[in-house]
Enzyme design. Structure first.
Site, PDB file in Angstrom:
ATOM      1  CB  THR A 171     -45.435  69.446  75.181  1.00 12.97           C
ATOM      2  OG1 THR A 171     -44.531  69.531  76.147  1.00 12.97           O
ATOM      3  CG2 THR A 171     -46.259  70.598  75.262  1.00 12.97           C
TER       4      THR A 171
ATOM      5  CE1 TYR B 103     -43.130  73.221  72.082  1.00 13.56           C
ATOM      6  CE2 TYR B 103     -43.112  72.650  74.557  1.00 13.56           C
ATOM      7  CZ  TYR B 103     -43.228  72.388  73.376  1.00 13.56           C
ATOM      8  OH  TYR B 103     -43.266  70.822  73.119  1.00 13.56           O
TER       9      TYR B 103
HETATM   10  C1  UD1 Z   1     -38.258  68.930  76.146  1.00 13.37           C
HETATM   11  C2  UD1 Z   1     -38.676  69.500  74.999  1.00 13.37           C
HETATM   12  C3  UD1 Z   1     -40.133  70.046  74.750  1.00 13.37           C
HETATM   13  C4  UD1 Z   1     -41.024  69.037  75.441  1.00 13.37           C
HETATM   14  C5  UD1 Z   1     -40.657  68.637  76.684  1.00 13.37           C
HETATM   15  C6  UD1 Z   1     -41.673  67.596  77.319  1.00 13.37           C
HETATM   16  C7  UD1 Z   1     -36.921  70.071  73.268  1.00 13.37           C
HETATM   17  C8  UD1 Z   1     -35.968  71.343  73.029  1.00 13.37           C
HETATM   18  N1  UD1 Z   1     -37.558  70.476  74.353  1.00 13.37           N
HETATM   19  O1  UD1 Z   1     -38.239  69.999  77.075  1.00 13.37           O
HETATM   20  O2  UD1 Z   1     -40.320  70.323  73.325  1.00 13.37           O
HETATM   21  O3  UD1 Z   1     -42.194  69.508  75.360  1.00 13.37           O
HETATM   22  O4  UD1 Z   1     -39.324  68.168  76.795  1.00 13.37           O
HETATM   23  O5  UD1 Z   1     -41.432  67.216  78.678  1.00 13.37           O
HETATM   24  O6  UD1 Z   1     -37.112  69.139  72.691  1.00 13.37           O
HETATM   25  N2  UD1 Z   1     -31.133  70.471  81.285  1.00 13.37           N
HETATM   26  C9  UD1 Z   1     -29.775  70.901  81.904  1.00 13.37           C
HETATM   27  N3  UD1 Z   1     -28.785  71.235  80.894  1.00 13.37           N
HETATM   28  C10 UD1 Z   1     -28.879  71.382  79.566  1.00 13.37           C
HETATM   29  C11 UD1 Z   1     -30.084  70.962  79.106  1.00 13.37           C
HETATM   30  C12 UD1 Z   1     -30.881  70.761  79.953  1.00 13.37           C
HETATM   31  O7  UD1 Z   1     -29.553  71.031  82.983  1.00 13.37           O
HETATM   32  O8  UD1 Z   1     -28.031  71.734  78.923  1.00 13.37           O
HETATM   33  C13 UD1 Z   1     -32.080  70.313  81.991  1.00 13.37           C
HETATM   34  C14 UD1 Z   1     -33.523  71.357  82.034  1.00 13.37           C
HETATM   35  O9  UD1 Z   1     -33.363  72.274  82.893  1.00 13.37           O
HETATM   36  C15 UD1 Z   1     -34.471  69.989  82.477  1.00 13.37           C
HETATM   37  C16 UD1 Z   1     -34.005  68.718  81.722  1.00 13.37           C
HETATM   38  O10 UD1 Z   1     -32.349  68.891  81.613  1.00 13.37           O
HETATM   39  O11 UD1 Z   1     -34.599  69.795  83.844  1.00 13.37           O
HETATM   40  C17 UD1 Z   1     -34.342  68.601  80.276  1.00 13.37           C
HETATM   41  O12 UD1 Z   1     -34.303  69.619  79.561  1.00 13.37           O
HETATM   42  P1  UD1 Z   1     -34.351  69.469  77.810  1.00 13.37           P
HETATM   43  O13 UD1 Z   1     -33.588  68.524  77.403  1.00 13.37           O
HETATM   44  O14 UD1 Z   1     -33.995  70.864  77.424  1.00 13.37           O
HETATM   45  O15 UD1 Z   1     -35.911  69.371  77.697  1.00 13.37           O
HETATM   46  P2  UD1 Z   1     -37.065  70.092  78.282  1.00 13.37           P
HETATM   47  O16 UD1 Z   1     -36.779  71.535  78.423  1.00 13.37           O
HETATM   48  O17 UD1 Z   1     -37.814  69.278  79.465  1.00 13.37           O
END
Ligand code: UD1
Length: 325
Positions: A117, A141
């Site tokens: 990751t 993680y």
């Molecule tokens: C994801 C992966 C992780 C990987 C990483 C690499 C998953 C579940 N997680 O994590 O395994 O190692 O990318 O960069 O696949 N966000 C919101 N609202 C939401 C969801 C997310 O604001 O409802 C924001 C988060 O705070 C973050 C961004 O969107 O800033 C991306 O979040 P998310 O899609 O959950 O991925 P990561 O946590 O970055």
């Protein structure tokens, strides 16, 4: 010879299985179906339901199928979940990976690809991140992934096993042929959640953190299409088969999008205004993760084909409409 794909019924695993089958490779999938969906594994792959730490099962599967390569996807991936239950993450991602690596060494399997990751890098490392950038994972993680990278490095020095680590940035989108996509009912991925909100299946989208040190205050990620990531696995496998030495590669496009930019993109692609709520930061989330992908491009000839963010969003949305959860 056969490729064993652990977690091959999962999101990224199933896309890679389809890509391997599409080019005529022989595949056996090992998946415990805790989050994966059997129907999304390509029909041409053998399927075994089980645990990667079940040593007797591994021995049998490797011998019966003539396994000469392992692509190890199986694991837990949700950053905030790992903060709440670290031991589950160290068990699932480290202890079980150790058992799988040991089974491969015992059976003389010569090569393995491991899903790591972008979150292994230090929060204050300069962006974009190169493979040699400093590592300082902040979530259980990410630590569990780096620990397994270290195990593989040490084992590859001590045995004939060679490995490649692929450090994924933020994977999104779905198979352009509609055969598989992200199906986890409680998925936390931003683009998937936004698609669910656009379809009215989830009432609103949380923006987790608006006070990050980023241009618009929201988290910045390098979103990459899952089909480009699957293609990277095939290139890594081919390189290992030609005798490449063990190493790690970033897999991202080298450009970042903020949460607000993703929301605007989803609104543009779906034609619906998303109800959003500004919420506190999620524990364990770094502000920015952007890849420097020059090494994988130069050394493995990786050529992404789906770089357009709106295209990634459109494919995620098409999949979301197709499934009914
Ligand atoms: C994801 C992966 C992780 C990987 C990483 C690499 C998953 C579940 N997680 O994590 O395994 O190692 O990318 O960069 O696949 N966000 C919101 N609202 C939401 C969801 C997310 O604001 O409802 C924001 C988060 O705070 C973050 C961004 O969107 O800033 C991306 O979040 P998310 O899609 O959950 O991925 P990561 O946590 O970055």
């Amino acid at each position: 010879m056969t490729i064993l794909v652990t977690g091959g019924a999962g999101y990224i695993g199933s896309h890679t299985v389809h890509a391997l089958l599409d080019r005529g490779d022989t595949v056996v999938v090992l998946d415990d179906l805790s989050t994966g969906v059997k129907a999304q594994v390509g029909a041409g792959a053998a399927f075994v339901q089980g645990d990667v730490a079940d040593t007797a099962l591994l021995r049998r599967v490797i011998a019966e199928h003539g396994v000469d390569s392992v692509i190890h996807f199986a694991g837990s991936i949700v950053v905030p979940e790992s903060v709440a239950d670290p031991l589950a993450y160290y068990d699932n991602n480290v202890v079980k990976s150790r058992a799988l690596i040991a089974a491969c060494v015992a059976a003389n399997v010569p090569q393995m690809i491991f899903s790591s990751t972008a979150t292994v890098y230090a929060e204050d490392a300069a962006q974009p991140l190169a493979e040699a950038s400093p590592k300082a994972p902040i979530s259980p993680y990410a630590r569990s992934k780096l620990m397994t990278e270290w195990m593989l490095e040490d084992v590859s020095k001590a045995t004939k096993l060679r490995h490649m680590v692929l450090r994924y940035f933020n994977v999104a989108g779905a198979d352009p042929k509609g055969r598989t996509g992200q199906s986890t009912p409680k998925a936390t991925h931003l683009i998937k959640r936004a698609a669910q909100v656009a379809l009215g299946r989830v009432p609103h989208l949380d923006i987790f953190g608006t006070d990050y040190p980023t241009p618009d205050g929201t988290g910045v990620r390098d979103y990459i299409h899952v089909s480009d990531l699957a293609a990277a696995h095939l290139l890594a496998l081919d390189a290992l088969k030609k005798g490449a030495t063990s190493t790690a590669y970033n897999v991202g496009y080298g450009k970042g999008a903020s949460v607000r930019e993703v929301i605007t993109g989803v609104e543009r692609v779906t034609g619906s205004k998303l109800p959003v709520k500004e919420s506190p930061r999620r524990p364990g989330d770094p502000p920015t993760l952007i890849s420097d992908p020059s090494r994988i491009k130069a050394q493995l000839g990786w050529k992404p084909a789906h770089e357009d963010l709106d295209g990634i969003i459109a494919s995620a949305f098409a999949w979301e409409k197709r499934i009914n959860t």
